[in-house]
Each structure stands twice: as C-alpha cells, then as structure tokens.
Design a protein around this motif. Structure first.
Motif, PDB file in Angstrom:
ATOM      1  N   ASP A 113       0.858  -1.183   0.000  1.00 32.20           N
ATOM      2  CA  ASP A 113       0.000   0.000   0.000  1.00 32.20           C
ATOM      3  C   ASP A 113       0.902   1.244   0.000  1.00 32.20           C
ATOM      4  O   ASP A 113       1.138   1.876   1.028  1.00 32.20           O
ATOM      5  CB  ASP A 113      -0.912  -0.006   1.224  1.00 32.20           C
ATOM      6  N   THR A 114       1.387   1.608  -1.186  1.00 32.34           N
ATOM      7  CA  THR A 114       2.341   2.710  -1.306  1.00 32.34           C
ATOM      8  C   THR A 114       1.725   4.039  -0.882  1.00 32.34           C
ATOM      9  O   THR A 114       2.383   4.857  -0.224  1.00 32.34           O
ATOM     10  CB  THR A 114       2.856   2.807  -2.739  1.00 32.34           C
ATOM     11  N   ALA A 115       0.494   4.287  -1.242  1.00 32.27           N
ATOM     12  CA  ALA A 115      -0.151   5.566  -0.928  1.00 32.27           C
ATOM     13  C   ALA A 115      -0.274   5.762   0.580  1.00 32.27           C
ATOM     14  O   ALA A 115      -0.034   6.857   1.097  1.00 32.27           O
ATOM     15  CB  ALA A 115      -1.521   5.626  -1.594  1.00 32.27           C
ATOM     16  N   LYS A 116      -0.619   4.709   1.294  1.00 36.69           N
ATOM     17  CA  LYS A 116      -0.752   4.829   2.743  1.00 36.69           C
ATOM     18  C   LYS A 116       0.601   5.028   3.406  1.00 36.69           C
ATOM     19  O   LYS A 116       0.727   5.763   4.391  1.00 36.69           O
ATOM     20  CB  LYS A 116      -1.436   3.586   3.305  1.00 36.69           C
ATOM     21  N   VAL A 117       1.640   4.398   2.855  1.00 39.34           N
ATOM     22  CA  VAL A 117       2.993   4.597   3.378  1.00 39.34           C
ATOM     23  C   VAL A 117       3.430   6.044   3.190  1.00 39.34           C
ATOM     24  O   VAL A 117       4.037   6.655   4.077  1.00 39.34           O
ATOM     25  CB  VAL A 117       3.979   3.630   2.696  1.00 39.34           C
ATOM     26  N   LEU A 118       3.106   6.629   2.033  1.00 40.11           N
ATOM     27  CA  LEU A 118       3.447   8.029   1.792  1.00 40.11           C
ATOM     28  C   LEU A 118       2.694   8.954   2.738  1.00 40.11           C
ATOM     29  O   LEU A 118       3.250   9.954   3.218  1.00 40.11           O
ATOM     30  CB  LEU A 118       3.134   8.396   0.342  1.00 40.11           C
ATOM     31  N   ALA A 119       1.442   8.626   3.037  1.00 39.06           N
ATOM     32  CA  ALA A 119       0.667   9.440   3.974  1.00 39.06           C
ATOM     33  C   ALA A 119       1.270   9.365   5.375  1.00 39.06           C
ATOM     34  O   ALA A 119       1.400  10.386   6.065  1.00 39.06           O
ATOM     35  CB  ALA A 119      -0.784   8.972   3.993  1.00 39.06           C
ATOM     36  N   PHE A 120       1.658   8.170   5.807  1.00 33.99           N
ATOM     37  CA  PHE A 120       2.274   8.015   7.132  1.00 33.99           C
ATOM     38  C   PHE A 120       3.597   8.769   7.193  1.00 33.99           C
ATOM     39  O   PHE A 120       3.907   9.437   8.187  1.00 33.99           O
ATOM     40  CB  PHE A 120       2.489   6.524   7.420  1.00 33.99           C
ATOM     41  N   THR A 121       4.379   8.685   6.132  1.00 31.45           N
ATOM     42  CA  THR A 121       5.681   9.360   6.100  1.00 31.45           C
ATOM     43  C   THR A 121       5.525  10.866   6.148  1.00 31.45           C
ATOM     44  O   THR A 121       6.264  11.562   6.871  1.00 31.45           O
ATOM     45  CB  THR A 121       6.446   8.951   4.839  1.00 31.45           C
ATOM     46  N   SER A 122       4.576  11.405   5.407  1.00 33.07           N
ATOM     47  CA  SER A 122       4.380  12.858   5.388  1.00 33.07           C
ATOM     48  C   SER A 122       3.900  13.364   6.744  1.00 33.07           C
ATOM     49  O   SER A 122       4.335  14.427   7.210  1.00 33.07           O
ATOM     50  CB  SER A 122       3.389  13.240   4.291  1.00 33.07           C
ATOM     51  N   LEU A 123       3.034  12.615   7.412  1.00 37.17           N
ATOM     52  CA  LEU A 123       2.583  13.032   8.741  1.00 37.17           C
ATOM     53  C   LEU A 123       3.703  12.930   9.775  1.00 37.17           C
ATOM     54  O   LEU A 123       3.760  13.727  10.722  1.00 37.17           O
ATOM     55  CB  LEU A 123       1.395  12.171   9.182  1.00 37.17           C
ATOM     56  N   ALA A 124       4.603  11.978   9.583  1.00 34.44           N
ATOM     57  CA  ALA A 124       5.714  11.825  10.521  1.00 34.44           C
ATOM     58  C   ALA A 124       6.726  12.970  10.403  1.00 34.44           C
ATOM     59  O   ALA A 124       7.303  13.404  11.405  1.00 34.44           O
ATOM     60  CB  ALA A 124       6.413  10.486  10.285  1.00 34.44           C
ATOM     61  N   MET A 125       6.944  13.456   9.191  1.00 37.11           N
ATOM     62  CA  MET A 125       7.936  14.521   9.016  1.00 37.11           C
ATOM     63  C   MET A 125       7.316  15.912   9.097  1.00 37.11           C
ATOM     64  O   MET A 125       8.046  16.911   9.162  1.00 37.11           O
ATOM     65  CB  MET A 125       8.637  14.383   7.664  1.00 37.11           C
ATOM     66  N   LEU A 126       5.993  16.007   9.118  1.00 36.77           N
ATOM     67  CA  LEU A 126       5.326  17.314   9.122  1.00 36.77           C
ATOM     68  C   LEU A 126       5.679  18.161  10.344  1.00 36.77           C
ATOM     69  O   LEU A 126       5.951  19.363  10.198  1.00 36.77           O
ATOM     70  CB  LEU A 126       3.812  17.119   9.024  1.00 36.77           C
ATOM     71  N   PRO A 127       5.693  17.623  11.583  1.00 38.40           N
ATOM     72  CA  PRO A 127       6.032  18.486  12.739  1.00 38.40           C
ATOM     73  C   PRO A 127       7.406  19.115  12.631  1.00 38.40           C
ATOM     74  O   PRO A 127       7.576  20.303  12.941  1.00 38.40           O
ATOM     75  CB  PRO A 127       5.939  17.518  13.925  1.00 38.40           C
ATOM     76  N   ALA A 128       8.408  18.352  12.191  1.00 42.90           N
ATOM     77  CA  ALA A 128       9.761  18.913  12.066  1.00 42.90           C
ATOM     78  C   ALA A 128       9.806  19.988  10.988  1.00 42.90           C
ATOM     79  O   ALA A 128      10.476  21.021  11.152  1.00 42.90           O
ATOM     80  CB  ALA A 128      10.761  17.810  11.756  1.00 42.90           C
ATOM     81  N   LEU A 129       9.094  19.778   9.876  1.00 44.36           N
ATOM     82  CA  LEU A 129       9.072  20.767   8.803  1.00 44.36           C
ATOM     83  C   LEU A 129       8.401  22.057   9.261  1.00 44.36           C
ATOM     84  O   LEU A 129       8.896  23.159   8.987  1.00 44.36           O
ATOM     85  CB  LEU A 129       8.348  20.200   7.578  1.00 44.36           C
ATOM     86  N   VAL A 130       7.280  21.935   9.943  1.00 43.91           N
ATOM     87  CA  VAL A 130       6.581  23.125  10.434  1.00 43.91           C
ATOM     88  C   VAL A 130       7.428  23.857  11.470  1.00 43.91           C
ATOM     89  O   VAL A 130       7.554  25.089  11.445  1.00 43.91           O
ATOM     90  CB  VAL A 130       5.213  22.722  11.023  1.00 43.91           C
ATOM     91  N   PHE A 131       8.035  23.110  12.371  1.00 42.22           N
ATOM     92  CA  PHE A 131       8.871  23.706  13.405  1.00 42.22           C
ATOM     93  C   PHE A 131      10.042  24.446  12.795  1.00 42.22           C
ATOM     94  O   PHE A 131      10.365  25.571  13.193  1.00 42.22           O
ATOM     95  CB  PHE A 131       9.363  22.596  14.339  1.00 42.22           C
ATOM     96  N   PHE A 132      10.685  23.829  11.808  1.00 42.81           N
ATOM     97  CA  PHE A 132      11.827  24.472  11.163  1.00 42.81           C
ATOM     98  C   PHE A 132      11.390  25.685  10.354  1.00 42.81           C
ATOM     99  O   PHE A 132      12.084  26.710  10.332  1.00 42.81           O
ATOM    100  CB  PHE A 132      12.531  23.465  10.256  1.00 42.81           C
ATOM    101  N   SER A 133      10.247  25.611   9.679  1.00 42.93           N
ATOM    102  CA  SER A 133       9.775  26.737   8.873  1.00 42.93           C
ATOM    103  C   SER A 133       9.435  27.945   9.739  1.00 42.93           C
ATOM    104  O   SER A 133       9.683  29.085   9.344  1.00 42.93           O
ATOM    105  CB  SER A 133       8.548  26.316   8.056  1.00 42.93           C
ATOM    106  N   LEU A 134       8.874  27.702  10.921  1.00 39.24           N
ATOM    107  CA  LEU A 134       8.488  28.804  11.791  1.00 39.24           C
ATOM    108  C   LEU A 134       9.687  29.502  12.409  1.00 39.24           C
ATOM    109  O   LEU A 134       9.653  30.716  12.649  1.00 39.24           O
ATOM    110  CB  LEU A 134       7.551  28.298  12.894  1.00 39.24           C
TER     111      LEU A 134
END
Length: 295
Positions: free
Chosen positions: A259-280
C-alpha cells in the motif's frame, strides 16, 4: 563670477541625496538565481511528492507516478490519523525530543558559561574536547554506546535514547553558545557584582536573557535533530510501544509495503512536525548563528 545663494546649497544637497536614493537596485547574476532555484527544487520536490502522494490511490501511483491526484483521496491520511499506533509513536517522539532539547540547552548553557566567563587550568583543553566531539558522529560510536546502554539496563527504554542524544548534542551547543557568552561586556558583570548580585543571580538575570538568540538556535537544532534521529532508536528500542516516529515509518513501510499511498501518507505526517517547526523558526536559526550579543 556669479554669487551662489546660501539657499541653493541645501536644495542642491537634497537633489544629490534624492538622486542617490533613486538609483535602481542590482539584482545580481541570473546564473546565481538559476542555481539557487535548482537547489530549492531538488529539496522541495521529494517532500511535495510524498505529501501529494498520500492523497492518491495505488492505482494512480502505478499508472501515473508523477501525476496529480485525480480525484484527491483523504482516506490514507484519515486512516493514519485514526490509528493508535501513530499517536503512540508521536507521543514517544515528543517526549524524547522535548527531554533532549531541555537537557542540551540547560547543560550546554551552563558549560558554555563556565568556559566563556572564567579562567582556569585546562580550560582550552576542555573546549577543544567539545570541539573534537563534532568530528565523531553517533554512527561511529553506536556499538560501544549500545554496550554502555545495555550495562546500564536502559535497552528498550526511552532514557536509553535521551541520555546519549543529550551527550552528542552538547558539542554543537557549546561551540555556538560560547561566543555569545564571551560577547557579554565585563562591565555588566562588574556592575551586577557591585549591586550585590551573586554569580548565580548574574547567570539567570543577565546571561540567559542576553544569550537568548543563541539559546533559541541550539534549542531548535536539538529538537529537530532528536525528532529525526533514526540510528540510535533502531539499536536501543525493541518493542513497538516505545518506537519513535522514524522507527514507526520503517515498521509501517514493512507492514504495508503493498500500500504505497498509505505509506506516503504516514511518512508525510511523521515529518510534518519537524518541517513546520523548522519553517516557523528558520529566521531564529540564521540570526542565532550569525548574530552576536551587543554591549
């Protein structure tokens, strides 16, 4: 010869100043902007592909790997967000990241204060020791580090991840904070001493506020580095109940490899906090690395 009126001099100066202000700004070489855009695209393209890929189905990814979702599917993200496994790993990552950040900032600030404001024997050797710590990444020391953690009985324990991450985060913190603390004028410390302020009071009332740009910088770097750490949790943590998000991504990818699409969704949610924190806080990072305390 014609006499020059005194009133004409200010007008002439104003025209000269106005002409200087109206000069067009130079944009620089177009090649520089082209290369910069290439680097930005190379950095953003994988992130955008992962985030957008989570809104697609496996059939869409197979037929058109580089296409946009048609239609957009929210089921992959809602399925991950409704999983207790994801939120458990998210909580573990938050605990580890916050504990490491607090430990690195507090211990690093105290060590940097001593190295920056006091003279004692072996001071240069101690500073060189912290600087040498930058040349030894955690990957090199992972085997002896695992033996030490095992002897302490901290295997499969979040403390077994937190304590080594604090130790390996101190060299960078000390290197960044020492110049900030050295730039604090000695006159301020002398005036505080005359007013009856103790060394500990001077540290909390003057040093900490004046070095706040550097403290914020090392705190952000410590949080992001701890959040993205994968090697140490891989060696120390065994049970899925203690997994952090980087380990959770690897485990989720193995369980749902089809299930590649679900893996991509899990990966994006896992890296989202660090990306938002770094962007701010990216401006704080640049300002803390390039700025200095002004007397």
């Amino acid at each position: 010869m014609s006499a020059t009126s005194p009133l004409s001099l200010p007008r002439r100066r104003d025209r000269d100043r106005g002409g200087a202000q109206e000069q067009p700004l130079k944009w620089g070489s177009p090649f520089t902007y082209f290369v910069s855009l290439l680097f930005i695209g190379a950095c953003l393209a994988p992130v955008l592909y992962i985030v957008i890929g989570g809104f697609r189905t496996n059939a869409q990814i197979t037929t058109s790997p580089a296409g946009l979702p048609s239609p957009w599917v929210l089921g992959n993200y809602t399925g991950v967000l409704s999983s207790t496994t994801f939120w458990g790993e998210f909580a573990n990552s938050v605990i580890v990241a916050l504990a490491c950040t607090v430990g690195i900032v507090v211990l690093g600030l105290m060590v940097s204060f001593v190295l920056a404001r006091y003279d004692f024997r072996l001071k240069g050797a101690m500073y060189s020791l912290f600087a040498a710590g930058l040349m030894f990444p955690m990957v090199i020391a992972i085997t002896p580090l695992y033996i030490v953690v095992k002897d302490l009985g901290l295997v499969d324990n979040l403390l077994g991840v937190i304590i080594p991450e604090i130790a390996f985060g101190l060299p960078t913190t000390v290197i960044i904070l020492v110049p900030f603390l050295q730039a604090i004028p000695k006159e301020i410390e002398e005036a505080a001493s005359i007013d009856g302020t103790s060394r500990l009071g001077f540290f909390f009332r003057m040093v900490v506020p004046l070095s706040m740009p550097g403290v914020v910088t090392v705190g952000i770097l410590a949080f992001i580095g701890s959040w993205n750490n994968y090697v140490l949790p891989l060696y120390i943590l065994n049970s899925q109940a203690n997994f952090t998000l980087p380990l959770g991504v690897q485990m989720f990818s193995s369980q749902y490899s089809a299930d590649t699409a679900k893996v991509l969704a899990f990966t994006s949610l896992a890296m989202l906090p660090a990306l938002v924190f770094f962007s701010l806080f990216q401006k704080r990072i640049v300002g803390g690395l390039t700025g200095a305390v002004k007397g």
